[in-house]
Write an enzyme that holds these catalytic residues in place. Structure first.
Site, PDB file in Angstrom:
ATOM      1  CB  CYS A 114      -0.887  -0.007   1.250  1.00  9.71           C
ATOM      2  SG  CYS A 114      -2.022   1.392   1.334  1.00  9.71           S
ATOM      3  CG  HIS A 157      -5.675  -2.141  -2.041  1.00  7.63           C
ATOM      4  ND1 HIS A 157      -4.705  -2.823  -1.347  1.00  7.63           N
ATOM      5  CD2 HIS A 157      -5.393  -0.819  -1.849  1.00  7.63           C
ATOM      6  CE1 HIS A 157      -3.887  -1.959  -0.748  1.00  7.63           C
ATOM      7  NE2 HIS A 157      -4.294  -0.735  -1.050  1.00  7.63           N
ATOM      8  CD  GLU A 158      -6.639   1.712  -4.673  1.00  2.81           C
ATOM      9  OE1 GLU A 158      -5.592   1.057  -4.831  1.00  2.81           O
ATOM     10  OE2 GLU A 158      -6.715   2.654  -3.828  1.00  2.81           O
ATOM     11  CG  HIS A 161      -7.264   2.893   0.689  1.00  2.00           C
ATOM     12  ND1 HIS A 161      -6.549   2.902   1.866  1.00  2.00           N
ATOM     13  CD2 HIS A 161      -6.443   2.360  -0.242  1.00  2.00           C
ATOM     14  CE1 HIS A 161      -5.340   2.380   1.650  1.00  2.00           C
ATOM     15  NE2 HIS A 161      -5.250   2.042   0.378  1.00  2.00           N
TER      16      HIS A 161
END
Ligand SMILES: O=C(O)C[C@@H](Cc1ccccc1)[C@H](O)SCc1ccccc1
Ligand code: NI
EC number: 3.5.1.88
Length: 187
Positions: A114, A157-158, A161
């Site tokens: 990351c 993954h994004e 966030h």
């Protein structure tokens, strides 16, 4: 232009917040934000620019990583097929939402990293192998797409966030490389 100095690192509380949806129609500010995020990813994958600007390579970026708690992500996944150099996925996504997903899970054999984490955290990050996703594109149009394998992992993954989730939250602390039957390991 975004550089590594603009990317906040773990410990910054913004990385643990649930980000706010952006208003539609998109403001000029939010369109510019998406353009800057995409420019960062392309620069980070250009050997000359990445060295010049001291950028870590990235295939995805989320606005909270810029200390902007808005539901905006950019993904730019280069092709690894010399015959077809077009990126396999390149988009700025506003208010992305996973509508449905496969039963089948998947993870990257090499684990994940990351841009907001300046350390290695070994272990499998198990995610959905296939997702159906809706989002608003930079032209303000609603899109609905299906992704699988690596592209699906990058987007998850994004989107994590945007929900204050870090990749290592998914790693089994007792045995980081434990895998349930049927999880697809993507090399
Ligand atoms: O920190 C970010 O959100 C960007 C990550 C996204 C990501 C990491 C691991 C797996 C999927 C997505 C960076 O792209 S990490 C650096 C990187 C660069 C190229 C290929 C894979 C990971
Ligand atoms: Ni990340």
């Amino acid at each position: 232009m975004i550089t590594m100095e603009d990317i906040i690192r773990e410990g910054n509380p913004t990385l643990r917040k649930v980000a706010e949806e952006v208003a539609i129609p998109l403001s000029d500010e939010d369109i510019k934000l998406g353009e800057d995020m995409m420019e960062f990813l392309k620069n980070s994958q250009d050997p000359v620019k990445a060295e010049e600007l001291a950028l870590r390579g990235g295939v995805g970026l989320a606005a909270p990583q810029l200390d902007i708690s808005k539901r905006v992500i950019a993904v730019h996944v280069p092709s690894n097929d010399l015959e077809n150099p077009e990126p396999t996925l390149s988009a700025v996504m506003y208010n992305p939402k996973i509508l449905s997903h496969s039963v089948q899970d998947a993870c990257l054999g090499e684990g994940e990293g990351c841009l907001s984490v300046d350390r290695e955290v070994p272990g499998y990050v198990v995610r959905h192998n296939k997702i159906t996703l809706s989002y608003v594109d930079s032209a303000g149009e609603k899109q609905k797409i299906r992704l699988k394998n690596y592209e699906a992992i990058v987007v998850q993954h994004e989107i994590d966030h945007l929900n204050g989730v870090m990749f290592y939250d998914h790693i089994n602390q007792q045995n980081p490389f434990a895998l349930k039957d049927g999880v697809l390991v993507i090399e």
